[in-house]
Design a protein around this motif. Structure first.
Motif, PDB file in Angstrom:
ATOM      1  N   ASN A 119       0.790  -1.229   0.000  1.00 40.55           N
ATOM      2  CA  ASN A 119       0.000   0.000   0.000  1.00 40.55           C
ATOM      3  C   ASN A 119       0.821   1.277   0.000  1.00 40.55           C
ATOM      4  O   ASN A 119       0.325   2.312  -0.460  1.00 40.55           O
ATOM      5  N   LEU A 120       2.040   1.223   0.515  1.00 41.86           N
ATOM      6  CA  LEU A 120       2.801   2.467   0.657  1.00 41.86           C
ATOM      7  C   LEU A 120       4.184   2.410   0.004  1.00 41.86           C
ATOM      8  O   LEU A 120       4.461   3.147  -0.934  1.00 41.86           O
ATOM      9  N   LEU A 121       5.074   1.544   0.494  1.00 42.73           N
ATOM     10  CA  LEU A 121       6.457   1.579   0.020  1.00 42.73           C
ATOM     11  C   LEU A 121       6.580   1.249  -1.461  1.00 42.73           C
ATOM     12  O   LEU A 121       7.269   1.955  -2.211  1.00 42.73           O
ATOM     13  N   SER A 122       5.931   0.175  -1.912  1.00 41.81           N
ATOM     14  CA  SER A 122       6.002  -0.188  -3.331  1.00 41.81           C
ATOM     15  C   SER A 122       5.388   0.899  -4.199  1.00 41.81           C
ATOM     16  O   SER A 122       5.872   1.183  -5.304  1.00 41.81           O
ATOM     17  N   ASP A 123       4.342   1.503  -3.699  1.00 44.58           N
ATOM     18  CA  ASP A 123       3.658   2.582  -4.408  1.00 44.58           C
ATOM     19  C   ASP A 123       4.577   3.788  -4.572  1.00 44.58           C
ATOM     20  O   ASP A 123       4.726   4.342  -5.676  1.00 44.58           O
ATOM     21  N   ILE A 124       5.199   4.200  -3.485  1.00 43.92           N
ATOM     22  CA  ILE A 124       6.099   5.360  -3.528  1.00 43.92           C
ATOM     23  C   ILE A 124       7.277   5.096  -4.456  1.00 43.92           C
ATOM     24  O   ILE A 124       7.650   5.942  -5.283  1.00 43.92           O
ATOM     25  N   ARG A 125       7.885   3.903  -4.332  1.00 45.33           N
ATOM     26  CA  ARG A 125       9.041   3.573  -5.189  1.00 45.33           C
ATOM     27  C   ARG A 125       8.668   3.602  -6.670  1.00 45.33           C
ATOM     28  O   ARG A 125       9.435   4.103  -7.501  1.00 45.33           O
ATOM     29  N   ALA A 126       7.512   3.066  -7.007  1.00 45.09           N
ATOM     30  CA  ALA A 126       7.097   3.019  -8.410  1.00 45.09           C
ATOM     31  C   ALA A 126       6.932   4.421  -8.986  1.00 45.09           C
ATOM     32  O   ALA A 126       7.329   4.691 -10.130  1.00 45.09           O
ATOM     33  N   ASN A 127       6.354   5.322  -8.204  1.00 40.60           N
ATOM     34  CA  ASN A 127       6.151   6.677  -8.701  1.00 40.60           C
ATOM     35  C   ASN A 127       7.449   7.464  -8.781  1.00 40.60           C
ATOM     36  O   ASN A 127       7.577   8.367  -9.614  1.00 40.60           O
TER      37      ASN A 127
END
Length: 291
Positions: free
Chosen positions: A194-202
């Protein structure tokens, strides 16, 4: 731009799968015939189209809607601090996600694409639906267990090594021990997906360095960020305005941890076995069966 991203995805697919003679491969011919025969029989028996036969039946919809009703029925008890809801509510949430959210994002629940696209945004507990398209639909299902193409192999490489493509680190020596395993499984959804993978992708414009990610325009990015803020408030912040601090901590951590364990228990047994984790084929249909 979007065209460049599409070309990157196509280049990756051509690098792993071989398409020459694919349509005439006996396995492919048999598989397609078996699938077509299956849905054509259902369509003829029910008097519907083949497309409708390939989507969720009314019985499946009734089951999903019943689970949703049960979930919403527990919310008044959950928000007022009934202890039994601490486990029941998140498990009902998991059942809903597993039975409609996942299938909607494969566009396999309804013949109306808008229903498939919109409904998951009402239940964004496992991941941002937008990110799930990249991680699960585009990456994982197309390249299951393929090194540097399946993003599921690289969610927590600093802590877990479940494929030979992941560089070995000293922390991997203890990954089989319950404290380390329990930590990873506990934060996999709430913090990871929900958070870390999302931030890294963006930031990197790539999901787990596996799936190319097209940069969102300013308006779309704002909506996306607001969605993640809503997620954080809805799961982690509100208890501190309702309960004493000690109980708020429990309400902020236990439900999403319980939900995360259910997801991990269901997902890890499917593809990370001795027989499937390094299986491979240059024929995409055979690869799906092997992995």
């Amino acid at each position: 731009d979007l065209k460049q991203t599409e070309l990157q995805v196509i280049d990756k697919m051509n690098a792993h799968y071989k398409w020459e003679g694919y349509e005439n491969d006996p396995f492919v011919v048999d598989m397609k015939k078996m699938v077509n025969d299956h849905f054509e029989e259902i369509a003829q028996r029910k008097g519907i189209t083949v497309q409708e036969a390939a989507k969720a039946s009314w019985q499946r919809w009734a089951m999903v809607l019943s689970m949703m009703a049960l979930f919403f029925a527990t919310l008044p008890y959950y928000f007022t601090g009934y202890w039994w809801s601490l486990l029941v509510t998140p498990q009902l949430a998991w059942i809903i996600v597993a039975n409609h959210w996942h299938d909607c994002l494969h566009f396999s629940m309804s013949t109306n694409w808008k229903i498939n696209a919109i409904l998951p945004y009402l239940f964004p507990w496992l991941s941002s639906p937008w990110m799930w398209y990249h991680q699960h639909v585009i990456g994982h299902h197309a390249y299951t267990n393929v090194a540097r193409m399946d993003p599921d192999l690289a969610h927590a490489p600093q802590l877990m090594r479940e494929h030979e493509s992941i560089k070995w680190r000293p922390m991997h020596k203890t990954q089989h021990r319950m404290p380390q395993l329990a930590f990873v499984w506990s934060v996999a959804v709430g913090l990871g997906l929900n958070l870390l993978s999302d931030i890294r992708a963006n930031l990197k414009l790539s999901y787990n360095s596996s799936v190319p990610y097209n940069q969102l325009d300013a308006g779309r990015l704002l909506v996306h960020v607001l969605g993640r803020v809503y997620y954080v408030v809805a799961l982690f912040v509100w208890p501190f305005y309702v309960f004493p601090v000690w109980k708020a901590v429990i309400w902020a951590l236990v439900p999403i941890t319980s939900f995360s364990w259910s997801f991990m228990l269901s997902s890890q047994v499917n593809h990370l076995t001795d027989e499937t984790s390094h299986a491979s084929s240059s024929n995409i249909l055979k690869h799906q069966v092997l992995t």
